[in-house]
Design a protein around this motif. Structure first.
Motif, PDB file in Angstrom:
ATOM      1  N   SER A  53      33.550  35.337  37.240  1.00  0.00           N
ATOM      2  CA  SER A  53      33.944  33.981  36.862  1.00  0.00           C
ATOM      3  C   SER A  53      35.427  34.013  36.491  1.00  0.00           C
ATOM      4  CB  SER A  53      33.107  33.503  35.682  1.00  0.00           C
ATOM      5  OG  SER A  53      33.530  32.226  35.245  1.00  0.00           O
ATOM      6  N   THR A  54      36.221  33.123  37.073  1.00  0.00           N
ATOM      7  CA  THR A  54      37.670  33.116  36.860  1.00  0.00           C
ATOM      8  C   THR A  54      38.122  31.768  36.314  1.00  0.00           C
ATOM      9  OG1 THR A  54      37.990  34.670  38.694  1.00  0.00           O
ATOM     10  CG2 THR A  54      39.923  33.449  37.947  1.00  0.00           C
ATOM     11  N   VAL A  55      39.006  31.818  35.327  1.00  0.00           N
ATOM     12  CA  VAL A  55      39.528  30.602  34.693  1.00  0.00           C
ATOM     13  C   VAL A  55      41.038  30.726  34.552  1.00  0.00           C
ATOM     14  CG1 VAL A  55      39.625  29.300  32.532  1.00  0.00           C
ATOM     15  CG2 VAL A  55      37.429  30.003  33.440  1.00  0.00           C
ATOM     16  N   LEU A  56      41.739  29.628  34.801  1.00  0.00           N
ATOM     17  CA  LEU A  56      43.175  29.528  34.547  1.00  0.00           C
ATOM     18  C   LEU A  56      43.416  28.583  33.388  1.00  0.00           C
ATOM     19  CD1 LEU A  56      44.857  29.108  38.064  1.00  0.00           C
ATOM     20  CD2 LEU A  56      45.024  31.091  36.571  1.00  0.00           C
ATOM     21  N   ARG A  99      59.163  27.675  31.109  1.00  0.00           N
ATOM     22  CA  ARG A  99      58.699  27.043  29.877  1.00  0.00           C
ATOM     23  C   ARG A  99      57.187  27.130  29.750  1.00  0.00           C
ATOM     24  NH1 ARG A  99      58.812  20.600  28.724  1.00  0.00           N
ATOM     25  NH2 ARG A  99      57.807  20.665  26.674  1.00  0.00           N
ATOM     26  N   SER A 100      56.472  27.139  30.867  1.00  0.00           N
ATOM     27  CA  SER A 100      55.016  27.195  30.859  1.00  0.00           C
ATOM     28  C   SER A 100      54.529  28.507  31.457  1.00  0.00           C
ATOM     29  CB  SER A 100      54.432  26.025  31.651  1.00  0.00           C
ATOM     30  OG  SER A 100      54.790  24.782  31.075  1.00  0.00           O
ATOM     31  N   VAL A 101      53.392  28.985  30.939  1.00  0.00           N
ATOM     32  CA  VAL A 101      52.791  30.220  31.436  1.00  0.00           C
ATOM     33  C   VAL A 101      51.320  29.959  31.738  1.00  0.00           C
ATOM     34  CG1 VAL A 101      52.199  32.613  30.917  1.00  0.00           C
ATOM     35  CG2 VAL A 101      54.371  31.681  30.121  1.00  0.00           C
ATOM     36  N   ALA A 102      50.874  30.364  32.912  1.00  0.00           N
ATOM     37  CA  ALA A 102      49.466  30.230  33.295  1.00  0.00           C
ATOM     38  C   ALA A 102      48.772  31.579  33.099  1.00  0.00           C
ATOM     39  CB  ALA A 102      49.334  29.768  34.740  1.00  0.00           C
ATOM     40  N   PHE A 103      47.739  31.587  32.260  1.00  0.00           N
ATOM     41  CA  PHE A 103      46.934  32.778  32.013  1.00  0.00           C
ATOM     42  C   PHE A 103      45.699  32.723  32.910  1.00  0.00           C
ATOM     43  CE2 PHE A 103      49.459  32.245  28.281  1.00  0.00           C
ATOM     44  CZ  PHE A 103      49.619  33.491  27.701  1.00  0.00           C
ATOM     45  N   GLN A 104      45.292  33.881  33.413  1.00  0.00           N
ATOM     46  CA  GLN A 104      44.096  33.974  34.240  1.00  0.00           C
ATOM     47  C   GLN A 104      43.120  34.961  33.614  1.00  0.00           C
ATOM     48  OE1 GLN A 104      43.975  36.268  38.034  1.00  0.00           O
ATOM     49  NE2 GLN A 104      43.579  34.273  38.970  1.00  0.00           N
ATOM     50  N   ALA A 105      41.897  34.517  33.365  1.00  0.00           N
ATOM     51  CA  ALA A 105      40.856  35.374  32.791  1.00  0.00           C
ATOM     52  C   ALA A 105      39.738  35.548  33.801  1.00  0.00           C
ATOM     53  CB  ALA A 105      40.311  34.772  31.501  1.00  0.00           C
ATOM     54  N   VAL A 106      39.257  36.786  33.918  1.00  0.00           N
ATOM     55  CA  VAL A 106      38.171  37.105  34.847  1.00  0.00           C
ATOM     56  C   VAL A 106      37.061  37.806  34.070  1.00  0.00           C
ATOM     57  CG1 VAL A 106      37.513  38.303  36.962  1.00  0.00           C
ATOM     58  CG2 VAL A 106      39.818  37.363  36.732  1.00  0.00           C
ATOM     59  N   SER A 107      35.830  37.333  34.243  1.00  0.00           N
ATOM     60  CA  SER A 107      34.675  37.894  33.542  1.00  0.00           C
ATOM     61  C   SER A 107      33.573  38.216  34.537  1.00  0.00           C
ATOM     62  CB  SER A 107      34.146  36.904  32.504  1.00  0.00           C
ATOM     63  OG  SER A 107      32.922  37.362  31.936  1.00  0.00           O
ATOM     64  N   ALA A 108      32.848  39.304  34.261  1.00  0.00           N
ATOM     65  CA  ALA A 108      31.663  39.652  35.053  1.00  0.00           C
ATOM     66  C   ALA A 108      30.409  39.547  34.197  1.00  0.00           C
ATOM     67  CB  ALA A 108      31.811  41.061  35.622  1.00  0.00           C
TER      68      ALA A 108
END
Length: 233
Positions: A53-56, A99-108
């Motif tokens: 599962s991936t979220v930005l 100015r903005s940063v996009a974080f990406q999280a990945v979970s199994a």
């Protein structure tokens, strides 16, 4: 103990143990002048069996500042969190970050979890701090990510319509749900906001609803993320 992913600042990634609350973070380490901007707890949905599962989620610095350091508090030590940086050398504010940063999280994981992104912002002029490379306007990118964040109140379904800028076409859309609270929300709260996202011609239409599992006093954010392209298909 939970673990945090740290970019210190933007020069490398290390893992540090952190307490349960979002108190001790390192986004300002090595910066003389720094403004801490914490994001909300961002829900990472349950991963399907054999998948991820991936979220930005995008966090934005105040005006006249740029991201200089990053950190993220993980609700689960198995989460992988990265940031979407820009190519360039050296790795530095205004080159690899803006100015903005996009974080990406990945979970199994087969259960919902969350992470809390944190950005250390530095002034773009005056106030000391670490020196940065002179800014040069970047050429327009063929693909542009556009983020739209709205508050979700009440228990009635809310419709959120977003679109790309003029001269762009929509090629993809996703979303993330954030919770403005000091401690990480429990699994029932993380799963307590339902979102249905569909594309309608050149627009993205999201229908969001918070259930009774989410405390009425808790601030909930929906961030819709559009991937927009320029030029003909």
């Amino acid at each position: 103990m939970r673990r945090a992913l740290v970019a210190a600042p933007l020069l490398g990634l290390v893992l540090l143990a952190l307490p349960v609350s979002a108190g001790a973070t390192n986004e300002c380490k090595g910066l003389d002048v720094c403004i801490t901007v914490p994001g909300p707890w961002v829900a990472v949905p349950t991963a399907a069996p054999g998948s991820t599962s991936t979220v930005l989620y995008q966090v934005t610095c105040p005006k006249r500042s740029v991201a200089g350091g990053l950190d993220a508090i993980l609700g689960d030590p198995t989460l992988e969190v990265r940031w979407l940086g820009l190519l360039g050398s050296p790795i530095n504010p205004r080159i690899s970050t803006k100015r903005s940063v996009a974080f990406q999280a990945v979970s199994a994981r087969a259960r919902p979890t969350a992470f809390r992104p944190v950005v250390g912002c530095i002034p773009t002029s005056g106030g000391g701090g670490r020196s940065t490379t002179a800014y040069t306007a970047a050429k327009p990118k063929p693909l542009q990510r556009r983020f739209h964040t709205v508050s979700v109140r009440g228990d009635e379904p809310v419709g959120v319509i977003t679109a790309c800028a003029g001269g762009e076409r929509l090629v993809g859309a996703t979303y993330a749900v954030g919770f403005r609270t000091r401690l990480q929300p429990g699994p029932s709260v993380l799963a307590g906001v339902t979102v249905k996202l569909r594309r309608q011609a050149a627009r993205s239409v999201a229908t969001v609803r918070r259930t009774f599992a989410v405390p009425s006093a808790m601030r909930v954010l929906l961030q819709v993320q559009l991937l927009c392209a320029r030029g003909a298909p």
